[in-house]
Design an enzyme around this catalytic site. Sequence first.
Site, PDB file in Angstrom:
ATOM      1  CD  GLU A  37      -7.556   7.125 -44.072  1.00  0.00           C
ATOM      2  OE1 GLU A  37      -6.861   8.219 -43.964  1.00  0.00           O
ATOM      3  OE2 GLU A  37      -8.648   6.852 -43.332  1.00  0.00           O
ATOM      4  CD  GLN A  38      -9.307   5.695 -38.986  1.00  0.00           C
ATOM      5  OE1 GLN A  38      -8.819   4.789 -37.876  1.00  0.00           O
ATOM      6  NE2 GLN A  38     -10.151   6.595 -38.799  1.00  0.00           N
ATOM      7  CB  SER A  39     -12.114   4.977 -43.593  1.00  0.00           C
ATOM      8  OG  SER A  39     -13.334   5.202 -44.345  1.00  0.00           O
ATOM      9  CE1 TYR A  43      -7.885   4.206 -49.282  1.00  0.00           C
ATOM     10  CE2 TYR A  43      -9.541   3.822 -50.874  1.00  0.00           C
ATOM     11  CZ  TYR A  43      -8.527   3.199 -50.131  1.00  0.00           C
ATOM     12  OH  TYR A  43      -8.641   2.123 -49.999  1.00  0.00           O
ATOM     13  N   GLY A  44      -7.584  10.611 -49.354  1.00  0.00           N
ATOM     14  CA  GLY A  44      -7.491  12.112 -49.501  1.00  0.00           C
ATOM     15  C   GLY A  44      -7.779  12.967 -48.345  1.00  0.00           C
ATOM     16  N   GLY A  45      -8.301  12.138 -47.189  1.00  0.00           N
ATOM     17  CA  GLY A  45      -8.298  12.968 -46.106  1.00  0.00           C
ATOM     18  C   GLY A  45      -9.549  13.593 -45.720  1.00  0.00           C
ATOM     19  CB  THR A  46     -10.624  15.615 -42.770  1.00  0.00           C
ATOM     20  OG1 THR A  46     -10.317  14.666 -42.069  1.00  0.00           O
ATOM     21  CG2 THR A  46     -11.790  16.576 -42.153  1.00  0.00           C
ATOM     22  CB  CYS A  47      -9.278  18.716 -46.909  1.00  0.00           C
ATOM     23  SG  CYS A  47      -9.603  19.839 -48.366  1.00  0.00           S
ATOM     24  CG  HIS A 438     -13.352  49.410 -63.034  1.00  0.00           C
ATOM     25  ND1 HIS A 438     -13.794  49.924 -61.874  1.00  0.00           N
ATOM     26  CD2 HIS A 438     -14.264  50.043 -64.037  1.00  0.00           C
ATOM     27  CE1 HIS A 438     -15.139  50.632 -61.727  1.00  0.00           C
ATOM     28  NE2 HIS A 438     -15.262  50.716 -63.442  1.00  0.00           N
TER      29      HIS A 438
HETATM   30  C1  LIG Z   1     -16.818  20.859 -41.588  1.00  0.00           C
HETATM   31  C2  LIG Z   1     -15.325  21.474 -41.676  1.00  0.00           C
HETATM   32  C3  LIG Z   1     -14.981  22.337 -42.522  1.00  0.00           C
HETATM   33  C4  LIG Z   1     -13.585  22.536 -42.710  1.00  0.00           C
HETATM   34  N1  LIG Z   1     -13.537  23.724 -43.846  1.00  0.00           N
HETATM   35  C5  LIG Z   1     -12.139  24.052 -44.055  1.00  0.00           C
HETATM   36  C6  LIG Z   1     -11.813  25.062 -45.028  1.00  0.00           C
HETATM   37  O1  LIG Z   1     -12.786  25.662 -45.731  1.00  0.00           O
HETATM   38  N2  LIG Z   1     -10.653  25.378 -45.281  1.00  0.00           N
HETATM   39  C7  LIG Z   1      -9.642  24.696 -44.346  1.00  0.00           C
HETATM   40  O2  LIG Z   1      -8.353  25.114 -44.742  1.00  0.00           O
HETATM   41  N3  LIG Z   1      -9.668  23.834 -43.660  1.00  0.00           N
HETATM   42  C8  LIG Z   1     -11.299  23.527 -43.222  1.00  0.00           C
HETATM   43  N4  LIG Z   1     -11.385  22.494 -42.255  1.00  0.00           N
HETATM   44  C9  LIG Z   1     -10.263  22.083 -41.418  1.00  0.00           C
HETATM   45  C10 LIG Z   1      -9.631  20.942 -42.440  1.00  0.00           C
HETATM   46  O3  LIG Z   1     -10.514  20.179 -42.910  1.00  0.00           O
HETATM   47  C11 LIG Z   1      -8.500  20.198 -41.503  1.00  0.00           C
HETATM   48  O4  LIG Z   1      -7.457  21.118 -40.888  1.00  0.00           O
HETATM   49  C12 LIG Z   1      -7.623  19.350 -42.413  1.00  0.00           C
HETATM   50  O5  LIG Z   1      -8.287  18.489 -43.470  1.00  0.00           O
HETATM   51  C13 LIG Z   1      -6.777  18.688 -41.388  1.00  0.00           C
HETATM   52  O6  LIG Z   1      -6.035  17.451 -42.368  1.00  0.00           O
HETATM   53  P1  LIG Z   1      -4.836  16.779 -41.441  1.00  0.00           P
HETATM   54  O7  LIG Z   1      -3.800  16.792 -42.473  1.00  0.00           O
HETATM   55  O8  LIG Z   1      -4.678  17.022 -40.111  1.00  0.00           O
HETATM   56  O9  LIG Z   1      -5.435  15.248 -41.617  1.00  0.00           O
HETATM   57  P2  LIG Z   1      -6.830  14.690 -42.174  1.00  0.00           P
HETATM   58  O10 LIG Z   1      -7.276  15.149 -43.579  1.00  0.00           O
HETATM   59  O11 LIG Z   1      -7.918  14.837 -41.155  1.00  0.00           O
HETATM   60  O12 LIG Z   1      -6.482  12.831 -42.465  1.00  0.00           O
HETATM   61  C14 LIG Z   1      -6.485  12.192 -41.166  1.00  0.00           C
HETATM   62  C15 LIG Z   1      -6.744  10.506 -41.642  1.00  0.00           C
HETATM   63  O13 LIG Z   1      -6.245   9.753 -40.883  1.00  0.00           O
HETATM   64  C16 LIG Z   1      -6.806   8.640 -40.742  1.00  0.00           C
HETATM   65  N5  LIG Z   1      -6.483   8.027 -39.486  1.00  0.00           N
HETATM   66  C17 LIG Z   1      -6.672   8.391 -38.401  1.00  0.00           C
HETATM   67  N6  LIG Z   1      -6.262   7.377 -37.436  1.00  0.00           N
HETATM   68  C18 LIG Z   1      -5.762   6.478 -38.143  1.00  0.00           C
HETATM   69  C19 LIG Z   1      -5.151   5.332 -37.875  1.00  0.00           C
HETATM   70  N7  LIG Z   1      -4.860   4.833 -36.519  1.00  0.00           N
HETATM   71  N8  LIG Z   1      -4.593   4.507 -38.938  1.00  0.00           N
HETATM   72  C20 LIG Z   1      -4.842   4.771 -40.016  1.00  0.00           C
HETATM   73  N9  LIG Z   1      -5.536   5.885 -40.428  1.00  0.00           N
HETATM   74  C21 LIG Z   1      -5.914   6.792 -39.379  1.00  0.00           C
HETATM   75  C22 LIG Z   1      -8.453   9.429 -40.729  1.00  0.00           C
HETATM   76  O14 LIG Z   1      -9.172   8.392 -41.169  1.00  0.00           O
HETATM   77  C23 LIG Z   1      -8.279  10.281 -41.650  1.00  0.00           C
HETATM   78  O15 LIG Z   1      -8.368  10.163 -43.233  1.00  0.00           O
HETATM   79  C24 LIG Z   1     -12.775  22.106 -42.117  1.00  0.00           C
HETATM   80  C25 LIG Z   1     -13.079  21.191 -41.223  1.00  0.00           C
HETATM   81  C26 LIG Z   1     -14.317  20.799 -40.973  1.00  0.00           C
HETATM   82  C27 LIG Z   1     -14.575  19.664 -39.999  1.00  0.00           C
END
Ligand SMILES: Cc1cc2nc3c(=O)[nH]c(=O)nc-3n(C[C@H](O)[C@H](O)[C@H](O)COP(=O)(O)OP(=O)(O)OC[C@H]3O[C@@H](n4cnc5c(N)ncnc54)[C@H](O)[C@@H]3O)c2cc1C
Length: 452
Positions: A37-39, A43-47, A438
């Site tokens: 993970e680059q940052s 940890y735990g990703g975008t979600c 209900h």
């Molecule tokens: C504001 C917002 C609200 C959302 N709300 C919802 C919701 O309510 N419900 C829902 O289901 N979805 C929602 N989504 C969408 C959801 O967040 C994404 O579909 C989901 O998080 C994607 O996860 P992923 O598995 O693709 O990877 P991600 O969780 O995106 O993880 C990718 C990771 O890879 C790392 N990375 C990238 N390149 C490299 C590299 N070269 N080397 C090392 N690490 C790297 C990044 O730092 C990141 O941590 C929302 C999105 C946004 C932006």
Amino acid sequence: MKSIKRKYDALIIGFGKGGKTLAAYLANKGWQVALVEQSALMYGGTCINIACIPTKFLVHSAETHVPYALAIDEKNQLTANLRQRNYDSVDESPNAMVITGKATFISPHLLSIRLNDTGEEVLIEAERIMINTGATGCIPPIPGIHSSRRVFTSTTLIEQTELPQKLVIIGGGYIALEFANMYAQFGSNITLIDKSPFFLPGEDRDVADVIQSILSDKGIRIEMGVTIEAIETDDPRHDVVVFRNHAGEIEEVKASAILVAVGRQPYTEGLNLSAAGVEQDAKGFIRVNERLQTNVPHIWAIGDVNGGPQFTYISLDDFRIIRSQFFGFGEHTLLDRKNIPSSLFISPPLSHVGLREHEALRQGYRIRVATLPAAVNMRAQIIKQTEGLLKAIVDADTNQILGCTLLCAHSSELINLVQVAMNAKLDFTVLRDTIYTHPTMSEALNDLFAKL
Ligand SMILES: Cc1cc2nc3c(=O)[nH]c(=O)nc-3n(C[C@H](O)[C@H](O)[C@H](O)COP(=O)(O)OP(=O)(O)OC[C@H]3O[C@@H](n4cnc5c(N)ncnc54)[C@H](O)[C@@H]3O)c2cc1C
């Protein structure tokens, strides 16, 4: 620079939902796994860090009148806890290791990781590689957008502890509408501008019209069919967004903050995919087959980066598809995916599964359509959330449910019930005649399907 070379059974690039679940699963099965993970803030990703969880926490805070600065503070505590828990859930396994650094392909089996803490380069060789690097917000080429200090993405806006008084939102999709509704409830004055001539163009017009009037009633100004000419940054008190409205006239709106929410693109920067020979499509998404395998057989792509629907639960299902190849017969593939539900967390939430009315007609179905105002439901009246509309589309020849749109309180829960009925190919009369507790929103399904 020192180079250490290590070998793993599986290397997962990115801490996304599918990737982290796979890392823990494979390690538990005895594989040697590295998750890169680059940052350390991801940890735990975008979600859990910048998307689903923090935004829905803020949506709830806004609905329950928590002051903005406090809500941001509480959100930060929540995400910090989740981050640590997610890190531990992988790193605590004796067979898995989290490596914090940026991954770059050197060749199909070999990657270089530049470690964040020491800057050292580590070489990792892996038998199998899963790319789970996600997506990132698009920034449109608007003059002034890069020089403005008031332009934010969904990630950076929710880092601000001061509520923007005048928030201009560029975009009209899910993120734009969620933020418009949420910030309006926190007390911002919102102008939403979007290039599409129609509000929520994918929805049936009756549903889109109700949503638009609910948002307008909250004071949100919605301008569709707009072309943005420039963002002017001369005044220290605010920026000015200059746009051409649907009638072709130039208008200006002052902004203390501007949210850009015009879609998300695959994040592959720095991966050097060409060194591995991994193909991307015209939009940059990694091409995969129905097993999520790229054109290079030992490399898979999971989550947003592979061009599937951009939801956390899709990334999780990507994990299931890959699991079934390693510990099954590859029986679960993209071809099984149907009736994917979705929710837009405005107030009340909009949830959807299957076909809309216009889509069913376009596909040539003979349909029956039922609609029900949310206000007739007793639970809606008890919780004083009577706005909204429920709509069901049924195949007139088979009585099966083709699609359902629920704009009502708790719709993000209810829609999963409708999805199960659709997957099981139940006759619509099952939902119509089931005994529900209900007073609940579920009872609205009795009433909705009774309209057919
Ligand atoms: C504001 C917002 C609200 C959302 N709300 C919802 C919701 O309510 N419900 C829902 O289901 N979805 C929602 N989504 C969408 C959801 O967040 C994404 O579909 C989901 O998080 C994607 O996860 P992923 O598995 O693709 O990877 P991600 O969780 O995106 O993880 C990718 C990771 O890879 C790392 N990375 C990238 N390149 C490299 C590299 N070269 N080397 C090392 N690490 C790297 C990044 O730092 C990141 O941590 C929302 C999105 C946004 C932006």
